[in-house]
Write a protein that holds these residues in place. Structure first.
Motif, short mmCIF file in Angstrom:
data_model
loop_
_atom_site.label_atom_id
_atom_site.label_comp_id
_atom_site.label_asym_id
_atom_site.label_seq_id
_atom_site.Cartn_x
_atom_site.Cartn_y
_atom_site.Cartn_z
N GLU A 45 0.84 -1.12 -0.01
CA GLU A 45 0.03 0.14 -0.06
C GLU A 45 0.75 1.12 0.11
O GLU A 45 0.52 2.14 -0.53
N ASP A 46 1.99 1.24 0.86
CA ASP A 46 2.77 2.36 0.67
C ASP A 46 3.33 2.45 -0.51
O ASP A 46 3.63 3.88 -1.17
N LYS A 47 3.62 1.48 -1.14
CA LYS A 47 4.43 1.67 -2.60
C LYS A 47 3.43 2.05 -3.70
O LYS A 47 3.56 3.00 -4.54
N TYR A 48 2.10 1.68 -3.48
CA TYR A 48 0.94 1.88 -4.37
C TYR A 48 0.79 3.31 -4.36
O TYR A 48 0.58 4.14 -5.45
N ASN A 49 0.51 3.95 -2.94
CA ASN A 49 0.12 5.34 -2.84
C ASN A 49 1.42 6.28 -3.43
O ASN A 49 1.03 7.19 -4.00
N GLU A 50 2.45 5.74 -3.31
CA GLU A 50 3.81 6.40 -3.89
C GLU A 50 3.49 6.39 -5.65
O GLU A 50 3.78 7.61 -6.08
N LEU A 51 3.18 5.27 -6.07
CA LEU A 51 3.19 5.21 -7.51
C LEU A 51 1.90 5.97 -7.74
O LEU A 51 2.05 6.72 -8.99
N GLY A 57 0.57 6.00 -13.78
CA GLY A 57 -0.16 4.81 -14.21
C GLY A 57 0.38 3.51 -13.86
O GLY A 57 0.15 2.54 -14.38
N PHE A 58 1.69 3.42 -12.99
CA PHE A 58 2.06 2.14 -12.77
C PHE A 58 1.57 1.32 -11.52
O PHE A 58 2.41 0.65 -11.01
N GLU A 59 0.59 1.92 -10.72
CA GLU A 59 0.09 1.35 -9.56
C GLU A 59 -0.21 0.01 -9.62
O GLU A 59 -0.09 -0.77 -8.54
N GLU A 60 -0.48 -0.49 -10.74
CA GLU A 60 -0.82 -1.95 -10.77
C GLU A 60 -0.02 -2.98 -11.76
O GLU A 60 -0.20 -4.05 -12.09
N ASP A 61 1.38 -2.03 -11.88
CA ASP A 61 2.50 -2.67 -12.59
C ASP A 61 3.28 -3.68 -11.75
O ASP A 61 3.87 -3.14 -10.76
N ARG A 62 3.25 -4.89 -11.94
CA ARG A 62 3.95 -5.86 -10.74
C ARG A 62 5.64 -5.32 -10.76
O ARG A 62 6.05 -5.42 -9.77
N ASP A 63 5.80 -4.99 -12.01
CA ASP A 63 7.36 -4.64 -12.05
C ASP A 63 7.92 -3.52 -11.12
O ASP A 63 9.06 -3.61 -10.86
N ALA A 64 6.95 -2.66 -11.08
CA ALA A 64 7.37 -1.42 -10.38
C ALA A 64 7.50 -1.70 -8.96
O ALA A 64 8.16 -0.97 -8.10
N TYR A 65 6.77 -2.91 -8.49
CA TYR A 65 6.92 -3.21 -6.91
C TYR A 65 8.34 -4.22 -6.99
O TYR A 65 8.93 -3.84 -5.90
N LEU A 66 8.48 -5.11 -7.98
CA LEU A 66 9.74 -5.87 -7.82
C LEU A 66 10.93 -4.97 -7.83
O LEU A 66 12.03 -5.49 -7.11
N ALA A 67 10.92 -3.97 -8.69
CA ALA A 67 12.25 -3.16 -8.59
C ALA A 67 12.55 -2.49 -7.05
O ALA A 67 13.59 -2.22 -7.05
#
Length: 237
Positions: A45-51, A57-67
């Motif tokens: 959620e913290d990363k989601y809010n940051e995105l 528009g990367f908040e549902e992009d899996r790679d954005a979290y993996l990075a």
């Protein structure tokens, strides 16, 4: 008590919710699974809010979290969804499905997460009340800096013990041992690895001495399958 977590006072309340429903030695298994779920959901959620704030528009992009080494948590496994359905009679199955969904999205967790919340002996009303007690945030930097699962595991072993003769090595002893072996590089082997505290502390040692985590390799053994899974969960976060 060695555990000094900001939500420690909640742990007793959680155990109290399960009292008379399952064996005291099983409390930790139920609660640790939920803490893991809450931890990765809060981090997500913290990363989601940051995105979202970045507006690309990367908040549902899996790679954005993996990075950023953050687990991608599918909608049906996010804590908001779990809490929303806490009072449903199917909450046990909802949690099991959440664990399955997380394993599906994160290959290194497959076969590791507990998926027995739908079992008949676990009262679903009490399970829902237990979920309501999770009002604290586990995704903060302070929480991430601690061996959360290991320390909660220590708390429950200290309070209720175990029928399997499990013992937890206090963090102070683990830190002393790691300081003595100075694992800057090479292999770290723990023949009774438990929740993985030795490995977590070794990683912390490397970071504190500006080393490279890739320079150490960890190996461990654990007799109890449940504790082995806990170790895998602990290392994952």
């Amino acid at each position: 008590m060695a555990v000094n977590l900001e939500f420690e006072n909640k742990l007793w309340e959680m155990a109290d919710k399960l009292r008379g429903n399952i064996q005291p030695s099983d409390y930790k298994s139920v609660i640790l699974g939920l803490i893991f779920l809450k931890y990765i959901s809060d981090s997500f959620e913290d990363k989601y809010n940051e995105l979202v704030a970045e507006g690309e528009g990367f908040e549902e992009d899996r790679d954005a979290y993996l990075a950023d080494n953050v687990f991608f948590v599918p909608p049906s496994a996010r804590w908001e969804f779990i809490k929303k359905n806490a009072k449903q009679v199917t909450i046990g199955q909802i949690i099991d499905d959440a664990m399955i969904a997380i394993e599906r999205e994160n290959r290194n967790l497959r076969g590791v997460l507990p998926k027995n919340y739908a079992r008949p002996e676990l009262d679903k009303t009490k399970l829902g009340e237990l979920i309501d007690l999770f009002s604290f945030n586990l995704g903060s930097k302070e929480s991430k800096a601690q061996d959360i699962l290991g320390r909660v595991y220590e708390y429950f072993l200290g309070k209720f013990g175990s029928s399997e003769g499990e013992f937890y090595t206090p963090p102070s002893i683990v830190k002393l041992l790691v300081g003595m072996i100075e694992p800057y590089k090479g292999r770290v082997y723990d023949p009774c690895c438990g929740s993985g505290g030795m490995f977590v502390q070794s990683q912390r040692f490397v970071e504190e001495h500006q080393g490279r985590k890739d320079d150490i390799h960890i190996f461990g053994q654990e007799y109890t399958a449940t504790t082995w899974r806990l170790c895998k969960m602990n290392l994952a976060i």
